[in-house]
Design an enzyme around this catalytic site. Structure first.
Site, PDB file in Angstrom:
ATOM      1  CB  SER A 163      32.436  31.838 -17.587  1.00 53.92           C
ATOM      2  OG  SER A 163      32.081  31.108 -16.448  1.00 53.92           O
ATOM      3  CG  ASP A 221      30.361  25.787 -13.449  1.00 54.64           C
ATOM      4  OD1 ASP A 221      29.814  24.939 -12.722  1.00 54.64           O
ATOM      5  OD2 ASP A 221      29.789  26.830 -13.823  1.00 54.64           O
TER       6      ASP A 221
HETATM    7  C1  MEV Z   1      26.995  27.532 -11.221  1.00 59.94           C
HETATM    8  O1  MEV Z   1      27.061  26.740 -12.389  1.00 59.94           O
HETATM    9  C2  MEV Z   1      26.860  26.671 -10.019  1.00 59.94           C
HETATM   10  C3  MEV Z   1      26.783  27.413  -8.686  1.00 59.94           C
HETATM   11  O2  MEV Z   1      26.729  26.402  -7.675  1.00 59.94           O
HETATM   12  C4  MEV Z   1      27.968  28.319  -8.464  1.00 59.94           C
HETATM   13  C5  MEV Z   1      29.280  27.568  -8.245  1.00 59.94           C
HETATM   14  O3  MEV Z   1      29.273  26.361  -7.990  1.00 59.94           O
HETATM   15  O4  MEV Z   1      30.318  28.255  -8.298  1.00 59.94           O
HETATM   16  C6  MEV Z   1      25.517  28.238  -8.574  1.00 59.94           C
END
Ligand code: MEV
Length: 413
Positions: A163, A221
């Protein structure tokens, strides 16, 4: 407004350490993956905005004239000042950026005109597109007619940042087409990247897109997808890791679907319910990330086996912590057991609850042993890739530089 076709790509990511803890202000170490999302944007004069997402079966079209009539003040343009985008540990400006509210998302749903039974992944992908399109072009007197196709090598919902790569591609292409940032691709070039300032703007908008999809993401991300390489991320502060070794990993998709939003909420609830127990787990994960960063920094170009052993211990400890946070899954336990039987160490990556895991490959490991491990994982019903990490961030391409399979996918062939 640019009139030429734009081809943009952005990588997915794996988190080495710090998933979930990063949502609570701790450090995460993340690396860009050699699997990418590709976008083709074609400006035209049909009076339509067309969006095609072949991976998830989306093909939608909106009349520009209708979108033009919307009162888009609900998108709070003045709220989009800099946030969480500083590279190399500059000061974080929180500014007055606000996450898209449920009311705004409701309005976007009316605009989107999706059927009530539309799957959530499809709905969020369309809403994110509309949010970025309407917000980025809000200052233009007339909204542009565009044809946008996005195709990805990344499996959706597997914790590999699909995403974020989608939001980063959209932000980069939309900002470029409206000349908010210049197209960095010069005549005769095959690939190029934007300047630091332009990347900051791309990252800022991509973060808004991520907020439409995930509610309250940490921003790690979209940062990795924007900047690429290997990053340390904490509360919006981003720093590139110095001289990280070229790590080889097995990336395994358990193919167990899960929702990042639900898993993040689950950890929050556990923290609220058992603060004395869960807060030290998050602190310990933070220490694991810092220790990993230190070891990676010392490994340089000639890593010692002993340093790989330390990385393996850190992987094992973090995997146990993540289980204690409630984001493990039987499929991930199985993945760890299978690789352990081959002398290798694994942990979940991303949100957990299924999704993907990473397995560290040590130097000197015989290829037949790697193949045997991959075979064992595949026979559990998992998808498994051997890959390196540290790919370049969001990039713009010439048509001839894209592999024919990518061109065909974007052309819907
Ligand atoms: C998702 O790839 C990683 C999490 O730490 C969520 C985030 O950082 O927003 C689970």
């Amino acid at each position: 407004m640019l009139s030429e076709v734009l081809l943009v790509s952005a990588p997915g990511k794996v988190i080495l350490h710090g998933e979930h803890a990063v949502v609570h202000g701790k450090v995460a170490l993340a690396v860009a993956l050699n699997l990418r999302t590709f976008l083709r944007l074609q400006p035209h004069s049909s009076g339509k905005v067309d969006l095609s997402l072949p991976n998830i079966g989306i093909k939608r079209s909106w009349d520009v004239a209708r979108l033009q009539l919307l009162d888009t003040s609900f998108l709070a343009p003045e709220a989009l000042s800099p946030t969480c985008v500083c590279l190399f540990a500059c000061e974080t400006e929180q500014g007055d950026v606000t996450a898209p509210t449920p009311e705004q998302v409701e309005k976007l749903k009316e605009v989107a005109g999706l059927p009530d039974d539309c799957a959530v992944t499809k709905r969020l992908a369309v809403l994110t597109f509309l949010y970025l399109y309407l917000s980025i072009f809000r200052k233009q007197r007339t909204l542009p007619s565009l044809d946008v196709v996005v195709w990805s090598e990344l499996p959706p919902g597997a914790g590999l940042g699909s995403s974020a790569a989608y939001s980063v591609c959209l932000a980069a292409a939309l900002l470029t087409v409206c000349e908010e940032i210049p197209n960095p691709l010069k005549d005769g070039e095959h690939i190029n990247r934007w300047t630091k300032e332009d990347l900051e703007l791309i990252n800022k908008w991509a973060f808004q897109g991520e907020r439409v999809i995930h509610g309250n993401p940490s921003g790690v991300d979209n940062a990795v997808s924007t900047w690429g390489g290997a990053l340390r991320y904490q509360q919006g502060k981003i720093a590139s890791l110095k001289r990280p070794p070229a790590l080889q990993i097995l990336l395994t998709n358990t193919r167990v679907p899960r929702s990042t939003k639900a898993l993040v909420a689950g950890v929050r609830n556990r923290l609220l319910k058992f603060p004395e127990i869960v807060a030290p787990l998050l602190t310990s994960i933070d220490a694991i990330s810092l220790e990993c960063e230190r070891v990676l920094g010392e490994m340089g170009e000639a890593p010692a086996l002993e340093q790989y052993h330390v990385l393996e211990e850190l992987i094992d400890m973090n995997q146990h912590h993540l289980n204690a946070l409630g984001v493990g899954h039987a499929s991930l336990d199985q993945l760890c057991q299978v690789t352990r039987a081959h002398g290798l160490h694994s942990k979940l990556t991303g949100a957990g609850g299924g999704g993907c895991g990473i397995t560290l490959l040590k130097p000197g490991l015989e290829q037949p042993e790697v193949e045997a491990t991959k075979q064992a994982l595949t026979s559990c019903g998992f998808d498994c890739w051997e890959t390196s990490v540290g790919a370049p961030g969001v990039s713009v391409h010439s048509a001839t530089s894209l592999e024919s399979r990518v061109r065909q996918a974007l052309d819907g062939l």
